[in-house]
Design a protein around this motif. Structure first.
Motif, PDB file in Angstrom:
ATOM      1  N   UNK A 186      82.978 -78.783  33.133  1.00 20.77           N
ATOM      2  CA  UNK A 186      82.183 -79.708  33.946  1.00 20.77           C
ATOM      3  C   UNK A 186      80.697 -79.634  33.620  1.00 20.77           C
ATOM      4  N   UNK A 187      80.262 -78.519  33.047  1.00 14.42           N
ATOM      5  CA  UNK A 187      78.842 -78.316  32.769  1.00 14.42           C
ATOM      6  C   UNK A 187      78.478 -78.536  31.301  1.00 14.42           C
ATOM      7  N   UNK A 188      79.480 -78.758  30.463  1.00 17.28           N
ATOM      8  CA  UNK A 188      79.214 -78.935  29.030  1.00 17.28           C
ATOM      9  C   UNK A 188      79.444 -80.389  28.635  1.00 17.28           C
ATOM     10  N   UNK A 189      78.478 -80.967  27.958  1.00 16.12           N
ATOM     11  CA  UNK A 189      78.629 -82.332  27.464  1.00 16.12           C
ATOM     12  C   UNK A 189      79.531 -82.316  26.237  1.00 16.12           C
ATOM     13  N   UNK A 190      80.512 -83.223  26.212  1.00 16.96           N
ATOM     14  CA  UNK A 190      81.408 -83.318  25.061  1.00 16.96           C
ATOM     15  C   UNK A 190      80.587 -83.468  23.788  1.00 16.96           C
ATOM     16  N   UNK A 191      80.969 -82.707  22.788  1.00 20.55           N
ATOM     17  CA  UNK A 191      80.270 -82.766  21.507  1.00 20.55           C
ATOM     18  C   UNK A 191      79.058 -81.861  21.410  1.00 20.55           C
ATOM     19  N   UNK A 192      78.633 -81.279  22.526  1.00 24.55           N
ATOM     20  CA  UNK A 192      77.468 -80.385  22.494  1.00 24.55           C
ATOM     21  C   UNK A 192      77.839 -79.051  21.837  1.00 24.55           C
ATOM     22  N   UNK A 193      76.822 -78.298  21.497  1.00 26.23           N
ATOM     23  CA  UNK A 193      77.048 -76.978  20.909  1.00 26.23           C
ATOM     24  C   UNK A 193      77.861 -76.095  21.860  1.00 26.23           C
ATOM     25  N   UNK A 194      77.548 -76.162  23.156  1.00 32.33           N
ATOM     26  CA  UNK A 194      78.286 -75.363  24.143  1.00 32.33           C
ATOM     27  C   UNK A 194      79.743 -75.802  24.193  1.00 32.33           C
ATOM     28  N   UNK A 195      80.009 -77.101  24.158  1.00 34.69           N
ATOM     29  CA  UNK A 195      81.387 -77.602  24.185  1.00 34.69           C
ATOM     30  C   UNK A 195      82.155 -77.118  22.957  1.00 34.69           C
ATOM     31  N   UNK A 196      81.523 -77.147  21.792  1.00 35.85           N
ATOM     32  CA  UNK A 196      82.181 -76.666  20.573  1.00 35.85           C
ATOM     33  C   UNK A 196      82.495 -75.175  20.688  1.00 35.85           C
ATOM     34  N   UNK A 197      81.556 -74.415  21.253  1.00 35.08           N
ATOM     35  CA  UNK A 197      81.776 -72.986  21.458  1.00 35.08           C
ATOM     36  C   UNK A 197      82.970 -72.771  22.398  1.00 35.08           C
ATOM     37  N   UNK A 198      83.017 -73.530  23.478  1.00 36.39           N
ATOM     38  CA  UNK A 198      84.097 -73.373  24.454  1.00 36.39           C
ATOM     39  C   UNK A 198      85.454 -73.751  23.864  1.00 36.39           C
ATOM     40  N   UNK A 199      85.480 -74.731  22.963  1.00 30.90           N
ATOM     41  CA  UNK A 199      86.731 -75.068  22.276  1.00 30.90           C
ATOM     42  C   UNK A 199      87.217 -73.843  21.504  1.00 30.90           C
ATOM     43  N   UNK A 200      86.314 -73.183  20.791  1.00 35.37           N
ATOM     44  CA  UNK A 200      86.683 -71.963  20.068  1.00 35.37           C
ATOM     45  C   UNK A 200      87.194 -70.891  21.032  1.00 35.37           C
ATOM     46  N   UNK A 201      86.559 -70.779  22.191  1.00 35.72           N
ATOM     47  CA  UNK A 201      86.988 -69.801  23.200  1.00 35.72           C
ATOM     48  C   UNK A 201      88.419 -70.091  23.638  1.00 35.72           C
ATOM     49  N   UNK A 202      88.779 -71.365  23.782  1.00 35.13           N
ATOM     50  CA  UNK A 202      90.141 -71.689  24.221  1.00 35.13           C
ATOM     51  C   UNK A 202      91.179 -71.170  23.233  1.00 35.13           C
ATOM     52  N   UNK A 203      90.888 -71.305  21.938  1.00 36.09           N
ATOM     53  CA  UNK A 203      91.821 -70.791  20.932  1.00 36.09           C
ATOM     54  C   UNK A 203      91.896 -69.269  20.988  1.00 36.09           C
ATOM     55  N   UNK A 204      90.735 -68.622  21.111  1.00 36.72           N
ATOM     56  CA  UNK A 204      90.715 -67.154  21.227  1.00 36.72           C
ATOM     57  C   UNK A 204      91.492 -66.700  22.455  1.00 36.72           C
ATOM     58  N   UNK A 205      91.302 -67.394  23.562  1.00 27.92           N
ATOM     59  CA  UNK A 205      91.957 -67.013  24.812  1.00 27.92           C
ATOM     60  C   UNK A 205      93.475 -67.154  24.708  1.00 27.92           C
ATOM     61  N   UNK A 206      93.937 -68.184  24.034  1.00 32.86           N
ATOM     62  CA  UNK A 206      95.381 -68.372  23.894  1.00 32.86           C
ATOM     63  C   UNK A 206      96.017 -67.268  23.049  1.00 32.86           C
ATOM     64  N   UNK A 207      95.276 -66.745  22.091  1.00 32.65           N
ATOM     65  CA  UNK A 207      95.772 -65.631  21.281  1.00 32.65           C
ATOM     66  C   UNK A 207      95.671 -64.306  22.035  1.00 32.65           C
ATOM     67  N   UNK A 208      94.782 -64.250  23.006  1.00 33.16           N
ATOM     68  CA  UNK A 208      94.451 -63.018  23.731  1.00 33.16           C
ATOM     69  C   UNK A 208      95.310 -62.791  24.963  1.00 33.16           C
ATOM     70  N   UNK A 209      95.737 -63.848  25.623  1.00 35.99           N
ATOM     71  CA  UNK A 209      96.474 -63.726  26.882  1.00 35.99           C
ATOM     72  C   UNK A 209      97.446 -64.898  27.031  1.00 35.99           C
ATOM     73  N   UNK A 210      98.409 -64.761  27.930  1.00 35.05           N
ATOM     74  CA  UNK A 210      99.404 -65.828  28.104  1.00 35.05           C
ATOM     75  C   UNK A 210      98.837 -67.025  28.875  1.00 35.05           C
ATOM     76  N   UNK A 211      98.169 -67.922  28.139  1.00 33.46           N
ATOM     77  CA  UNK A 211      97.557 -69.079  28.774  1.00 33.46           C
ATOM     78  C   UNK A 211      97.558 -70.257  27.797  1.00 33.46           C
ATOM     79  N   UNK A 212      97.837 -71.428  28.310  1.00 31.05           N
ATOM     80  CA  UNK A 212      97.797 -72.656  27.513  1.00 31.05           C
ATOM     81  C   UNK A 212      96.570 -73.437  27.961  1.00 31.05           C
ATOM     82  N   UNK A 213      95.662 -73.670  27.035  1.00 33.54           N
ATOM     83  CA  UNK A 213      94.394 -74.323  27.366  1.00 33.54           C
ATOM     84  C   UNK A 213      94.209 -75.651  26.643  1.00 33.54           C
ATOM     85  N   UNK A 214      95.310 -76.282  26.242  1.00 32.03           N
ATOM     86  CA  UNK A 214      95.223 -77.567  25.539  1.00 32.03           C
ATOM     87  C   UNK A 214      94.499 -78.611  26.391  1.00 32.03           C
TER      88      UNK A 214
END
Length: 143
Positions: free
Chosen positions: A106-134
């Motif tokens: 809600x706080x990150x504008x799509x396409x912003x540097x923060x949004x791109x970082x958070x996309x990477x976090x979602x992939x890391x999180x899915x490998x790290x714990x049982x969670x689907x963040x698609x």
């Protein structure tokens, strides 16, 4: 002190409350006879640490982007501090990360540097714990 080092301190115990983490960092600074520049809030913001509520107590555990690396001198902290090892449930950690990411979307504008970082976090999180963040990724990449 970088996020991996902070995660390394937390990892020595499995999880620490904020006061315990502060005590551990103070003890480490004393043992090393130096001022440690440790920004716990930034480490949480960047997902190196994740705050999770366990039985009404918030504790911090290594997060999905962390490669926990205890800093020099930290190996003695479990023997010095009166804190027993904890094992926060992976499901609770996954839920905490999902909740944080959902709020951060809600706080990150799509396409912003923060949004791109958070996309990477979602992939890391899915490998790290049982969670689907698609769905979170989709919200971050909407135009």
């Amino acid at each position: 002190m970088d996020g991996d080092h902070l995660a390394g301190v937390a990892d020595l115990f499995g999880g620490l409350t904020r006061d315990e983490l502060d005590d551990a960092l103070d003890e480490l600074a004393f043992r090393r006879d130096e001022n440690l520049d440790a920004d716990v809030d930034q480490a949480v913001r960047d997902y190196y640490l994740v705050g999770v509520d366990i039985d009404g107590i918030e504790m911090f555990a290594p997060g999905p982007v962390a490669f926990p690396d205890p800093p020099e001198g930290a190996e003695d902290l479990p023997h010095i501090l009166d804190v027993e090892r904890r094992e926060p449930p992976r499901e609770a950690l996954a839920e905490a990360v999902r909740n944080r990411l959902t709020t951060d979307v809600d706080q990150a504008d799509a396409g912003s540097e923060r949004a791109r970082y958070l996309v990477d976090v979602t992939y890391d999180a899915e490998a790290w714990a049982p969670v689907d963040l698609a769905d979170v990724r989709a919200a971050l990449t909407e135009d």
